[in-house]
Design a protein around this motif. Sequence first.
Motif, PDB file in Angstrom:
ATOM      1  N   ILE A  15      -5.168  11.846  38.167  1.00  0.00           N
ATOM      2  CA  ILE A  15      -5.477  11.913  36.905  1.00  0.00           C
ATOM      3  C   ILE A  15      -4.095  11.686  35.993  1.00  0.00           C
ATOM      4  O   ILE A  15      -3.705  11.028  35.333  1.00  0.00           O
ATOM      5  N   PHE A  16      -2.882  12.111  36.686  1.00  0.00           N
ATOM      6  CA  PHE A  16      -1.377  12.072  36.180  1.00  0.00           C
ATOM      7  C   PHE A  16      -1.235  10.311  36.172  1.00  0.00           C
ATOM      8  O   PHE A  16      -0.924   9.850  35.235  1.00  0.00           O
ATOM      9  N   GLN A  18      -3.191   8.022  36.332  1.00  0.00           N
ATOM     10  CA  GLN A  18      -4.082   7.094  35.467  1.00  0.00           C
ATOM     11  C   GLN A  18      -3.650   7.274  33.949  1.00  0.00           C
ATOM     12  O   GLN A  18      -3.532   6.296  33.313  1.00  0.00           O
ATOM     13  N   LEU A  19      -3.357   8.450  33.602  1.00  0.00           N
ATOM     14  CA  LEU A  19      -2.721   8.559  32.468  1.00  0.00           C
ATOM     15  C   LEU A  19      -1.361   7.936  31.974  1.00  0.00           C
ATOM     16  O   LEU A  19      -1.164   7.280  31.040  1.00  0.00           O
ATOM     17  N   MET A  22      -1.920   4.173  31.619  1.00  0.00           N
ATOM     18  CA  MET A  22      -2.484   3.828  30.343  1.00  0.00           C
ATOM     19  C   MET A  22      -1.170   3.903  29.055  1.00  0.00           C
ATOM     20  O   MET A  22      -1.468   3.106  28.216  1.00  0.00           O
ATOM     21  N   VAL A  23      -0.705   5.001  29.642  1.00  0.00           N
ATOM     22  CA  VAL A  23       0.499   4.943  28.316  1.00  0.00           C
ATOM     23  C   VAL A  23       1.275   3.780  28.559  1.00  0.00           C
ATOM     24  O   VAL A  23       1.624   3.247  27.321  1.00  0.00           O
ATOM     25  N   SER A  26      -0.330   0.868  26.770  1.00  0.00           N
ATOM     26  CA  SER A  26      -0.256   1.010  25.321  1.00  0.00           C
ATOM     27  C   SER A  26       1.110   0.585  24.782  1.00  0.00           C
ATOM     28  O   SER A  26       1.265   0.006  23.587  1.00  0.00           O
ATOM     29  N   TYR A  52      -8.400   0.659  32.017  1.00  0.00           N
ATOM     30  CA  TYR A  52      -8.826   1.675  32.389  1.00  0.00           C
ATOM     31  C   TYR A  52      -9.449   1.756  33.673  1.00  0.00           C
ATOM     32  O   TYR A  52      -9.177   2.181  34.887  1.00  0.00           O
TER      33      TYR A  52
END
Length: 130
Positions: A15-16, A18-19, A22-23, A26, A52
């Motif tokens: 999860i970390f 993946q986040l 995505m950051v 962006s 994603y």
Amino acid sequence: MMIVVNLVVSVLVIIFLQLIGMVIFSWMTPFKDMEELKNGNVAVALALGGKYMSTAIILGVAAYTNTSIWFMMLWFAVGYLCLIAAYWIFELFTPGFRISDHLQKGNVAVGLMLCLVFIGTAFAVSSLII
């Protein structure tokens, strides 16, 4: 008990990563992805969804093929760098316009193509991880 701890740690790391992925994606666009989504920009939604999904594919294969969290993170980093390279190569091979400009304008064709570039790259790179 140790299996449960390993599973929880692995899920949290996934999860970390993946986040974080995505950051970083962006930061590559001059506009705010979430603002564009709120405004209903389908092109940005497609591109963001492709980002994603592609990071999830790479993470999934890296997690499945590695027993060490460190190796999983290493292979994710390698795959993620390939995704970034794919974006810039796609930008290079679309002379005459900037991808981010067309995404912001809502050009669905560009958003869909970028989505598929990311997913295709993720599948190709994932075959190297095995």
